[in-house]
Scaffold this active site. Structure first.
Site, mmCIF file in Angstrom:
data_model
loop_
_atom_site.group_PDB
_atom_site.id
_atom_site.type_symbol
_atom_site.label_atom_id
_atom_site.label_comp_id
_atom_site.label_asym_id
_atom_site.label_seq_id
_atom_site.Cartn_x
_atom_site.Cartn_y
_atom_site.Cartn_z
ATOM 1 N N HIS A 71 70.718 52.879 -44.584
ATOM 2 C CA HIS A 71 70.046 54.159 -44.328
ATOM 3 C C HIS A 71 69.532 54.242 -42.886
ATOM 4 O O HIS A 71 68.504 54.862 -42.613
ATOM 5 C CB HIS A 71 68.889 54.391 -45.309
ATOM 6 C CG HIS A 71 69.319 54.486 -46.735
ATOM 7 N ND1 HIS A 71 69.769 55.656 -47.314
ATOM 8 C CD2 HIS A 71 69.390 53.546 -47.705
ATOM 9 C CE1 HIS A 71 70.091 55.434 -48.572
ATOM 10 N NE2 HIS A 71 69.875 54.163 -48.837
ATOM 11 N N ASN A 144 68.766 59.111 -53.995
ATOM 12 C CA ASN A 144 70.034 59.402 -53.338
ATOM 13 C C ASN A 144 70.528 60.773 -53.782
ATOM 14 O O ASN A 144 69.952 61.405 -54.661
ATOM 15 C CB ASN A 144 71.086 58.341 -53.687
ATOM 16 C CG ASN A 144 70.807 56.997 -53.043
ATOM 17 O OD1 ASN A 144 70.278 56.923 -51.940
ATOM 18 N ND2 ASN A 144 71.155 55.926 -53.737
ATOM 19 N N TYR A 358 61.628 46.673 -50.704
ATOM 20 C CA TYR A 358 61.227 47.702 -49.758
ATOM 21 C C TYR A 358 59.954 47.329 -49.009
ATOM 22 O O TYR A 358 59.845 47.532 -47.798
ATOM 23 C CB TYR A 358 61.031 49.040 -50.484
ATOM 24 C CG TYR A 358 62.317 49.781 -50.738
ATOM 25 C CD1 TYR A 358 63.380 49.170 -51.414
ATOM 26 C CD2 TYR A 358 62.487 51.091 -50.325
ATOM 27 C CE1 TYR A 358 64.557 49.842 -51.659
ATOM 28 C CE2 TYR A 358 63.677 51.775 -50.571
ATOM 29 C CZ TYR A 358 64.705 51.145 -51.244
ATOM 30 O OH TYR A 358 65.874 51.821 -51.477
#
Length: 690
Positions: A71, A144, A358
């Site tokens: 990303h 997404n 993350y």
């Protein structure tokens, strides 16, 4: 402040006396000369004592942060979420309580595989991440534009990303999956087959961020004030409708404008055409979960909307471009773990791993556990805790208290737990044997892939087959191609046959061994087709008007008015950027020169010029390409009697169809724009041509 440099001495003179505009160092010290390093003599060596120059170079040397592993190429916009239906019976989350209340947010769209410098229209999954600054903390819905994923367990994520990114020995290919490593991994990972059906569809070449759906991917939990839990899947549905491009179009757009998606969003918001999405939820309970044909914790599966309808509870409006790309879009840090009271996670093994990954990633990228001090990441509600110090700490606890529990009097600087309002995990009963294992309920890898395929229109099915053929033709090793086709035989025999023939295989390979017998009678889901869920008007799209000398001024004006009435936009294209003199003798400036404004950049086109000019430009290659591409890509084409000559020369007089509309008056112009609501004249295009 602007400086004018004079003479060879390097002296500078401030041209403004406004003290507030004085250039300063990072420490706030006013700077007299920002043009020259301190030297020992006019031609002597530079001196290390020049603290101003060293500070400037020091910052420059460190102004890049590691780009995201995935990303990396993203685009961010500010906006707000407005609740349209309160759901206190499902969740105690504050954001879901008051109809009409607006919550500020930051949304980032992205491609997955390419680096920051890659092009926008790669065939790739698009990230759709939304950070909502609620009154109870940040809620990050990190999803997404596709509702499923390649893998079922997060431990495979490094392998997936390594496989799809550029090969480590050669550093290419960039921003594409058409290579051996990716398809080798896919061919050995049956759980990915459903996702690659989506990937090979038009979903991965969207016309714009504005025209694509978003999904939370995983099953989450909503918990009400009584502690009752429901499962939920999140959907973002664009009010502008769905739209994608054709692969041939995508290739040419990347050459004409590699920033196509970014520019589209920037222009739309600057013009006040704010894109909107409805937030929908699929809510279900344990009874449904137990009766569903597939495991609701499996991230490679969907719950068809026909089985659990999507309930719309709010809308997102994006209405504010960022002030600084680095400060916001680059530094924004999304974490799937960021939820608020009234929400919780499930045991989806991919989600569990994302929650770990993350947060860990932000420390690497942003250099400090204090990344929440960066404005774009900072909550908009009060923050009270005893975390302190670390790199780039901008806020530390005040006073002597930096631990808990403590016996000091409670005040603003002495926060305490709040059992009433605080986050509580759902008390799910869990038991099992410790081990590295995969649930048997995750074993069906082909049934929903088949369902997705049969839900597409014949044209979309052809696009999928063509995409497989193109991608696999880039694989050097025949065994990889054959293994992928062997999986497709478990999805849909005709698809496998088309791909096999397109690759020139001598014979169909045997079907891959299935871990569980595929279900072949799942009903089609119309919600999975882009063409079946297109827009109701031309609103938000763009018309390209190609003019040349002698063009009908009244028709140009009529088209401009019709476009404006519909809420669309237009650009004027001409043989020269200076524009063209129309039939009224007035010069109309151009937005694009013909070779810089190809028809692939527009949703429909119009051609208006004198008969003499049309005949002359019929041999002009950029003009030919403009028309031939628009025709091949099934776009609606408007023209008048004078311009017909160039269409007949390029396309052929016997091929002009109902998608080619002749204009003679103002009403014709409006009727043409109304017909463009269909976006494409698909009747023109046989499946094999797209």
């Amino acid at each position: 402040m602007s400086n004018d440099k004079t003479g060879s001495s390097g002296e500078t003179h401030q041209t403004t006396k406004d003290a507030d505009q004085t250039l300063t160092s990072a420490q706030g010290a006013p700077i007299a000369d920002d043009q020259n390093w301190l030297t020992a003599g006019a031609r002597g060596p530079q001196l290390l004592e020049d603290h101003i120059a060293r500070e400037k170079i020091f910052h420059f040397d460190h102004e890049r942060i590691p780009e995201r592993v995935v990303h990396a190429r993203g685009y961010g916009i500010r906006g707000h979420f407005e609740l349209t239906e309160a759901i206190p019976e499902l969740s105690s989350a504050d954001i879901f309580q008051r109809v009409g209340e607006k919550t500020p947010l930051f949304c980032r769209f992205s491609t997955v595989a390419g680096n920051k410098g890659s092009f926008d229209l790669a065939r790739d999954v698009r990230g759709f991440a939304v950070k909502m600054y609620t009154k109870e903390g940040n809620w990050d819905l990190v999803g997404n534009n596709i509702p499923v994923f390649f893998i079922q367990d997060a431990i495979k994520f490094p392998d997936l990303v390594h496989a799809v990114k550029e090969a480590p020995d050669r550093g290419f290919p960039q921003a594409q999956s058409a290579h051996d490593n990716f398809w080798d991994f896919i061919s050995l990972t049956p759980e990915a087959i459903h996702m690659v059906l989506w990937q090979m569809s038009d979903r991965t070449i969207p016309r714009s961020f504005r025209f694509m759906e978003g999904f939370g991917v995983h099953s989450f939990r909503l918990i009400n004030s009584e502690g009752k839990s429901h499962y939920v899947k999140y959907h973002w549905k664009p009010r502008q409708g769905l739209q994608s491009v054709i692969w041939n179009e995508a290739v040419k757009i990347n050459g004409a404008d590699p920033d196509f998606h970014r520019r589209d969003m920037w222009d739309a918001i600057n013009m006040g055409d704010f894109p909107e999405w409805d937030l929908g939820i699929q809510v279900f309970d344990d009874e449904f979960a137990d009766s569903f044909d597939f495991d609701i914790l499996d991230p490679t599966k969907i719950i068809p909307e026909e089985q659990v309808p999507v309930r719309i509870i709010g809308k997102m409006v994006l209405d504010n471009n960022v002030d600084n790309f680095f400060a916001e879009t680059e530094q924004v840090a999304f974490c799937t773990q960021n939820i608020v009271p009234g929400m919780d996670f499930t045991n989806d093994p991919l989600l569990q791993g994302r929650n770990f990954s993350y947060l860990d990633t932000q420390l690497k990228r942003l250099g400090s556990p204090n990344f929440t001090h960066i404005p774009v990441n900072a909550p908009h509600c009060p923050v009270r805790h005893f975390q302190q110090d670390g790199h780039m700490a901008t806020v530390n606890p005040k006073g002597r208290i930096n631990y808990e529990p403590n016996s000091w009097d409670r005040d603003e600087q002495n926060p305490r737990e709040n059992p009433e309002r605080g986050f509580k995990s759902f008390p799910e009963e869990i038991s099992g044997t410790k081990g590295r294992q995969r649930s048997e309920s995750f074993a069906d890898h082909y049934s929903q892939a088949r369902q997705f395929y049969v839900s597409q229109t014949p044209l979309e099915q052809t696009h999928i087959a063509d995409a497989f053929i193109f991608e696999l033709s880039k694989c050097e090793h025949p065994a990889i191609r054959e293994r992928v086709v062997s999986h497709l035989r478990n999805v849909y025999e005709d698809l496998a046959q088309q791909v096999s023939e397109g690759l020139g295989l001598d014979k169909l390979p045997k079907p891959a061994k299935a871990a569980r017998e595929p279900i072949t009678d799942l009903k089609p889901s119309p919600a999975l087709s882009i063409i079946k869920n297109g827009p109701a008007s031309f609103k938000g799209r763009k018309l390209g008007i190609y003019i040349a000398d002698g063009g009908n001024a009244k028709l140009v004006e009529a088209l401009q008015g019709a476009v404006k009435n519909t809420g669309a936009t237009y650009e004027i294209i001409a043989p020269h950027i200076g524009g063209a003199k129309l039939s009224d003798g007035k010069l109309m400036p151009a937005d694009q020169k013909i070779d810089g404004g190809p028809s692939v950049l527009y949703d429909a086109v119009a051609i208006l010029m004198s008969k003499k000019t049309a005949t002359k430009l019929a041999s002009d290659k950029p003009s030919q390409d403009f028309i031939s591409d628009a025709f091949a890509h099934a776009k609606f084409i408007a023209y008048d009697a004078n311009s017909r000559a160039i269409l007949e020369e390029v396309v052929g007089s016997d091929k002009l169809d109902e998608g080619c509309v002749e204009l003679s008056n103002d009403q014709d112009a409006q009727d043409f724009i109304d017909s463009c609501a269909e976006l494409r004249f698909w009747d023109r295009t046989s499946p094999s041509q797209t």
